[in-house]
Design an enzyme around this catalytic site. Structure first.
Site, PDB file in Angstrom:
ATOM      1  N   HIS A  82       0.854  -1.185   0.000  1.00 48.09           N
ATOM      2  CA  HIS A  82       0.000   0.000   0.000  1.00 48.09           C
ATOM      3  C   HIS A  82       0.889   1.233   0.000  1.00 48.09           C
ATOM      4  CE1 HIS A  82      -3.968   1.795   0.459  1.00 48.09           C
ATOM      5  NE2 HIS A  82      -3.403   2.723   1.210  1.00 48.09           N
ATOM      6  N   ASP A 161     -13.692   3.398   7.309  1.00 48.45           N
ATOM      7  CA  ASP A 161     -12.689   4.145   6.539  1.00 48.45           C
ATOM      8  C   ASP A 161     -13.310   4.764   5.298  1.00 48.45           C
ATOM      9  OD1 ASP A 161     -10.005   5.089   5.960  1.00 48.45           O
ATOM     10  OD2 ASP A 161     -10.045   3.691   4.299  1.00 48.45           O
ATOM     11  N   ARG A 168     -12.309  13.209   4.892  1.00 45.52           N
ATOM     12  CA  ARG A 168     -10.963  13.800   5.010  1.00 45.52           C
ATOM     13  C   ARG A 168     -10.578  14.495   3.719  1.00 45.52           C
ATOM     14  NH1 ARG A 168      -7.436   9.009   5.852  1.00 45.52           N
ATOM     15  NH2 ARG A 168      -5.716  10.467   5.791  1.00 45.52           N
ATOM     16  N   SER A 183      -6.304   4.672   8.651  1.00 43.10           N
ATOM     17  CA  SER A 183      -6.989   4.450   7.373  1.00 43.10           C
ATOM     18  C   SER A 183      -6.344   3.277   6.633  1.00 43.10           C
ATOM     19  CB  SER A 183      -6.897   5.733   6.527  1.00 43.10           C
ATOM     20  OG  SER A 183      -7.164   5.475   5.180  1.00 43.10           O
ATOM     21  N   LYS A 187      -8.000  -1.068   6.709  1.00 40.73           N
ATOM     22  CA  LYS A 187      -8.500  -1.832   5.565  1.00 40.73           C
ATOM     23  C   LYS A 187      -7.535  -2.931   5.158  1.00 40.73           C
ATOM     24  CE  LYS A 187      -7.513   1.890   2.227  1.00 40.73           C
ATOM     25  NZ  LYS A 187      -7.546   3.114   3.020  1.00 40.73           N
TER      26      LYS A 187
HETATM   27  N1  URA Z   1      -3.969   5.820   1.630  1.00 41.52           N
HETATM   28  C1  URA Z   1      -4.999   5.483   2.435  1.00 41.52           C
HETATM   29  O1  URA Z   1      -5.625   4.453   2.251  1.00 41.52           O
HETATM   30  N2  URA Z   1      -5.319   6.308   3.434  1.00 41.52           N
HETATM   31  C2  URA Z   1      -4.657   7.448   3.676  1.00 41.52           C
HETATM   32  O2  URA Z   1      -5.005   8.122   4.602  1.00 41.52           O
HETATM   33  C3  URA Z   1      -3.587   7.810   2.836  1.00 41.52           C
HETATM   34  C4  URA Z   1      -3.252   6.970   1.811  1.00 41.52           C
END
Ligand code: URA
Length: 434
Positions: A82, A161, A168, A183, A187
């Site tokens: 990620h 989220d 956000r 966040s 997930k």
């Molecule tokens: N990627 C995400 O899933 N959340 C964030 O807050 C920033 C990048």
């Protein structure tokens, strides 16, 4: 308990208890707490931060706001990656099929564009027919059958989220360490993974621009992941200029496909191989990073990585012909060159401004539910260290909105610093935390 009291406590710098965080997250998912109170808490967290225990609890409450998958019936290691968000960051599109072609199982839940950065889900949805809202049954079937599936946050997985992310995005509360950590990790940990490689961006196009802040973010991501019992590594990568050349959804898909064909920009290829090699190491497919890179180079050379991308598109309902014919992707009607006003070497690029310009052109959202123009964006022609003549193209813009061009053009011109001294490009990887 009342949302008001929790907001006030955080506003005044207090430490929220597990019960308070759980209560608020439940209220977010049940839609009992309205957007204005959720936004107020986000702003209070933005200004006052959170202690590690609060971040851990927030992550856990958000993760258990929906289903937590168990993929234990799928043999082999399940490893995901990620990114904390960047401009032109199409690495998921190259890394996921590449690592899956080397035998890793990748259950991936991704996000849409956030702030000035793009999101994998928006990019994939620029492929005609590509569905990202699969059911959990379809998601797990694809992982079992082709090693890979990429879906958006659903009402089932980490639904908290989903709501927080979109709020956000429009309340200027993205660039907050506790909110980024919770966040991402909520997930990712709900996916049923064994390990996670995090690409933590640093520099002018990242949410956290200073190296020390990005190191702190990487460190917290690793700590929270370990407390949850997972293998985690964070690679701090440079975001002082856009990644590759393309910025904007369909433009980035085409560039990612080029990389899977063994071509494409050198920085994307380098980061793709290195981050994917860390995933192979975590998944016990390679013992050393060098071995992993060699395996992955073979997969690119043999066309297996590209074939895996075709399998992903097919499994999720998209048109696989885009791989051979980029004209099947959405194309913008207006293409315009933005030319530099002086000669010299590119000293720096304010990459956030480039991301904002791409959003203005149509590649990002202004409000939670604004539509997105998948064809819009830009191609960067000059990067740090390049020499540019006066009147030479810095960036080519792609848009369907002619009225926005003057404003986007001024953002682009203001983002470039051109000077006389020759300068070197920043390193692509600053540090690995593992
Ligand atoms: N990627 C995400 O899933 N959340 C964030 O807050 C920033 C990048």
């Amino acid at each position: 308990m009342r949302p008001f009291d929790i907001i006030k406590k955080k506003r005044d710098g207090g430490i929220l208890s597990r019960e308070e965080i759980d209560f608020f997250i439940r209220g977010i998912v049940d839609e009992e707490i309205p957007d204005y109170q959720v936004s107020a808490l986000l702003m209070a967290i933005y200004f006052n931060g959170m202690a590690e225990d609060e971040i851990y609890q927030l992550t856990s409450s958000m993760m258990y706001s929906g289903k937590v998958l168990s993929l234990s019936d799928i043999t082999g290691m399940k490893v995901d990656k990620h990114s904390t968000g960047g401009v032109g960051d199409k690495l998921t599109l190259t890394i996921a099929p590449l690592a899956a072609s080397a035998g890793l199982h990748i259950p991936m839940i991704s996000g849409r564009g956030l702030g000035h950065t793009g999101g994998t889900i928006d990019k994939l949805e620029s492929i005609p027919g590509f569905k990202t809202n699969l059911s959990i049954k379809e998601f797990t079937r694809n992982i079992r059958e082709i090693n890979l599936s990429i879906i958006c946050q659903t009402g089932e997985i980490a639904p908290a989220d989903r709501r927080l992310y979109s709020l956000r995005d429009v309340t200027a509360t993205v660039d907050s360490l506790p909110l980024i950590v919770s966040s991402i990790m909520s997930k990712k940990l709900a996916e049923g993974i064994d390990g996670l490689v995090l690409d933590v961006k640093t520099g002018s196009g990242a949410f956290l621009k200073k190296l020390e802040d990005s190191l702190a973010l990487g460190d917290m991501l690793v700590r929270i992941g370990r407390r949850m019992g997972k293998k985690v590594a964070a690679i701090i990568t440079d975001m002082n200029q856009p990644s590759g050349y393309a910025v904007g959804n369909s433009l980035e898909v085409a560039e990612a496909i080029e990389v899977l064909k063994g071509k494409g920009p050198e920085d994307i290829r380098f980061l793709t191989l290195n981050i994917a090699a860390w995933m192979l190491k975590m998944g016990d497919i390679a013992t050393e990073i060098g071995d992993g890179i060699r395996v992955l180079e073979d997969k690119l050379r043999s066309g297996e990585a590209l074939q895996k991308f075709r399998e992903l598109i097919k499994a999720q309902g998209g048109n696989i012909e885009v791989v051979e014919n980029y004209n099947l992707l959405p194309c913008a009607k207006i293409i315009k060159e933005i030319k530099g006003e002086k000669a010299g070497y590119i000293q720096s690029i304010d990459t956030e401004k480039i991301g904002i310009a791409a959003c203005m052109l149509g590649a990002g959202r202004l409000k939670v539910d604004s539509p997105i123009d998948h064809s819009a964006g830009l191609i960067v022609r000059k990067k740090i260290g390049d020499y540019v003549e006066r009147g030479e193209t810095l960036i080519t813009i792609h848009t369907n909105n002619k009225d926005i061009i003057p404003e986007a053009e001024s953002f682009i011109l203001n983002s470039y610093v051109i000077g006389d001294k020759c300068c070197i490009r920043p390193p692509l990887i600053h540090k690995v935390l593992n």
